[in-house]
Design a protein around this motif. Structure first.
Motif, short mmCIF file in Angstrom:
data_model
loop_
_atom_site.label_atom_id
_atom_site.label_comp_id
_atom_site.label_asym_id
_atom_site.label_seq_id
_atom_site.Cartn_x
_atom_site.Cartn_y
_atom_site.Cartn_z
N ALA A 336 23.21 13.33 51.67
CA ALA A 336 22.30 12.50 52.48
C ALA A 336 21.55 13.37 53.49
N GLU A 337 22.27 14.30 54.12
CA GLU A 337 21.61 15.16 55.13
C GLU A 337 20.53 16.03 54.48
N ALA A 338 20.82 16.55 53.28
CA ALA A 338 19.81 17.38 52.59
C ALA A 338 18.62 16.52 52.18
N GLN A 339 18.90 15.28 51.75
CA GLN A 339 17.80 14.37 51.35
C GLN A 339 16.93 14.01 52.56
N ALA A 340 17.58 13.83 53.71
CA ALA A 340 16.81 13.48 54.92
C ALA A 340 15.83 14.60 55.27
N GLU A 341 16.26 15.86 55.07
CA GLU A 341 15.39 17.00 55.41
C GLU A 341 14.11 17.02 54.58
N ILE A 342 14.17 16.46 53.35
CA ILE A 342 12.94 16.45 52.55
C ILE A 342 12.39 15.02 52.43
N HIS A 343 12.72 14.22 53.47
CA HIS A 343 12.17 12.87 53.65
C HIS A 343 12.50 11.89 52.53
N GLN A 344 13.61 12.10 51.83
CA GLN A 344 14.06 11.10 50.84
C GLN A 344 14.97 10.12 51.57
N TYR A 345 14.35 9.32 52.45
CA TYR A 345 15.16 8.51 53.37
C TYR A 345 15.92 7.38 52.67
N GLU A 346 15.32 6.81 51.63
CA GLU A 346 16.00 5.71 50.94
C GLU A 346 17.29 6.21 50.29
N GLU A 347 17.19 7.38 49.62
CA GLU A 347 18.35 7.97 48.95
C GLU A 347 19.40 8.39 49.98
N ALA A 348 18.92 8.95 51.11
CA ALA A 348 19.84 9.39 52.16
C ALA A 348 20.62 8.20 52.71
N GLU A 349 19.92 7.13 52.99
CA GLU A 349 20.57 5.92 53.53
C GLU A 349 21.64 5.40 52.56
N ALA A 350 21.29 5.38 51.27
CA ALA A 350 22.24 4.87 50.27
C ALA A 350 23.51 5.72 50.24
N ASN A 351 23.36 7.04 50.33
CA ASN A 351 24.54 7.92 50.29
C ASN A 351 25.37 7.80 51.56
N PHE A 352 24.69 7.69 52.71
CA PHE A 352 25.44 7.47 53.97
C PHE A 352 26.26 6.18 53.88
N GLN A 353 25.65 5.15 53.30
CA GLN A 353 26.35 3.85 53.21
C GLN A 353 27.58 3.94 52.32
N ILE A 354 27.48 4.72 51.22
CA ILE A 354 28.66 4.89 50.35
C ILE A 354 29.82 5.48 51.17
N ALA A 355 29.50 6.52 51.96
CA ALA A 355 30.55 7.18 52.76
C ALA A 355 31.07 6.24 53.85
N LEU A 356 30.15 5.52 54.52
CA LEU A 356 30.56 4.63 55.63
C LEU A 356 31.44 3.49 55.14
N ASN A 357 31.27 3.10 53.87
CA ASN A 357 32.02 1.94 53.36
C ASN A 357 33.30 2.32 52.62
N MET A 358 33.65 3.62 52.66
CA MET A 358 34.86 4.03 51.94
C MET A 358 36.12 3.55 52.64
#
Length: 463
Positions: A336-358
């Motif tokens: 997610a952090e790498a995706q955020a750096e290249i402005h893939q915010y939707e993908e980054a948010e989805a990956n953060f949510q997977i981790a937050l919901n574990m």
């Protein structure tokens, strides 16, 4: 009826055994393929420990997959190895596992014959129990099984190795087990892990595997020369190479020698192409190169495109990691952090949510996820409110760790900035009070809380 009564009696006896089926090993079903691969790797590449224990664990994992014939095959391999060494106490673990697998296959007579073998061995060693022994060897076997099954088992693994060491304080194998588990469980507490690692290296001077762990710990505390010496010695050995390469790579990555780290990781990958850990480490190397390019002072025209290339390489490695290890929470976060750096915010948010919901996350890992997601909200999404929410969520988890210190720093920075800019002054001032309170500076905490009170102009029950 007789068959059933027999089965019930066998089950009652099985529950008294001390083996993989009764040790309550904790791991997620989704991790079974990766765990199976890691156990097989250890049998093949880690020459520090007799592979009997790993064949036993492999049999248990295969049983969980419903592969009873394959489980028996692993146990037969363990039995062959048992016959090569002087008949020891550890054989009761293998026979106990054999009894369980036969029971699950409905072969109650076979199960009972293995129970008899366990009983006879217990008699030979004058155990007060009919079907189990309490001794250092058994504690050690349980410790290795717990250690291999991942983070949720480390605390119990440490207890097992500690108990084994009480009986035999100078035992080289028990000392390695204890030191490796302490390194992983107390990664943030140098006092708890440095001593055991030094002792393990002293008792196992020719063992490169434990030397790389000591080198990483010495690197943590800034003892660079000694760390470097252990790394070089470990790399000059031919045993355990796959493992030495992966940990030495981590050492070089943290030292900033990314090319050297990548070279070692790609070497290790040749023997373990399906290792989620290796893909994760390679991803971290590319992510570090991405960050170096981002912060470099040189305004090279190709800098932006190189940075994007590194981010994409990192993302692809983290993607491989989570395919192999679906519950590897930090791989989702780093992706997610790498995706955020290249402005893939939707993908980054989805990956953060997977981790937050574990579920079942260890405290310091959960803190780290909230810290990194908060930072993403603050700097990429420009939402200080959401950032503060996650810094506070992380701080609610009461565990002293590196992540907790980072959360305090982040909350302090954002609250100070808001006080300077006169944003929600009462809330921001009381947040500074909380930061000092959690740091243990009670006098400063009181000052901020009083200041916040004066700003409200009335008694706020929250203070």
């Amino acid at each position: 009826m007789g068959e059933n009564a027999g089965a019930d009696q066998v089950k009652e006896n099985l529950l008294q055994l001390s083996c993989h089926f009764t040790w309550s090993l904790l791991f997620e079903d989704a991790d079974i393929p990766d765990l199976e691969m890691r156990i097989s790797e250890q049998v093949e590449f880690l020459d520090i420990k007799g592979p009997v224990g790993m064949h036993n664990l492999l049999a248990y994992v295969r049983h969980l997959k419903g592969q009873h014939e394959e489980a028996l095959q692993s146990l037969r391999e363990a039995e062959v190895l048992i016959q090569e060494e002087p008949l020891g106490k550890r054989s009761v673990v293998t026979w106990g596992n054999c009894a369980w697998v036969h029971y699950h296959m409905g072969s109650f007579a076979e199960a009972q014959s293995y129970l008899d073998k366990v009983e006879n061995t217990c008699k030979d060693f004058a155990s007060p129990f009919r079907y189990r022994m309490e001794c250092a060897e058994m504690d050690c076997e349980e410790g290795w099984a717990l250690l291999k099954c991942g983070r949720r088992n480390y605390r119990r693994a440490i207890e097992c190795f500690a108990k084994a060491l009480e009986a035999e304080p100078e035992n080289p194998e028990y000392s390695i087990g204890y030191a490796v588990t302490a390194y992983r469980e107390y990664f943030d507490d140098n006092k708890m892990s440095l001593g055991p690692l030094r002792k393990a290296v002293m008792l196992n001077p020719a063992n490169p595997y434990i030397k790389v762990y000591l080198a990483l710990k010495l690197q943590d505390i800034g003892e660079r020369e000694e760390a470097e010496r252990h790394i070089e010695e470990a790399l000059s050995s031919t045993s355990c190479q796959t493992y030495v390469f992966r940990y030495a790579a981590k050492y070089y990555r943290r030292k900033g020698c990314i090319d050297k780290a990548l070279q070692l990781l790609h070497k290790a990958l040749q023997t373990s192409p399906e290792s989620g850990y290796l893909h994760y480490q390679i991803g971290l190397c590319y992510k570090k190169q991405m960050t170096q390019l981002k912060t470099s002072r040189t305004k090279h025209p190709s800098r932006q495109s190189n940075m994007k290339k590194m981010a994409q390489r990192a993302i692809s490695e983290f993607q491989k990691t989570v395919e192999l290890r679906p519950t590897f929470e930090m791989a989702y976060v780093c992706m997610a952090e790498a995706q955020a750096e290249i402005h893939q915010y939707e993908e980054a948010e989805a990956n953060f949510q997977i981790a937050l919901n574990m579920q079942n996350l260890v405290g310091h890992i959960e803190q780290d996820i909230h810290f990194r997601y908060g930072r993403y909200q603050q700097y990429h999404q420009k939402s200080e409110d959401k950032a503060i929410t996650h810094y506070l969520k992380g701080l609610k988890i009461e565990e002293t760790s590196y992540a907790q210190r980072e959360l305090l720093k982040a909350l302090n920075t954002v609250a100070n900035k808001r006080v300077r800019q006169n944003v929600r002054l009462v809330e921001s001032t009381s947040l500074l009070g909380l930061v000092h309170k959690l740091k243990g500076n009670m006098t400063e905490a009181q000052l901020y809380y009083k200041k916040a009170l004066r700003l409200t102009g009335e008694m706020n029950p929250e203070f």
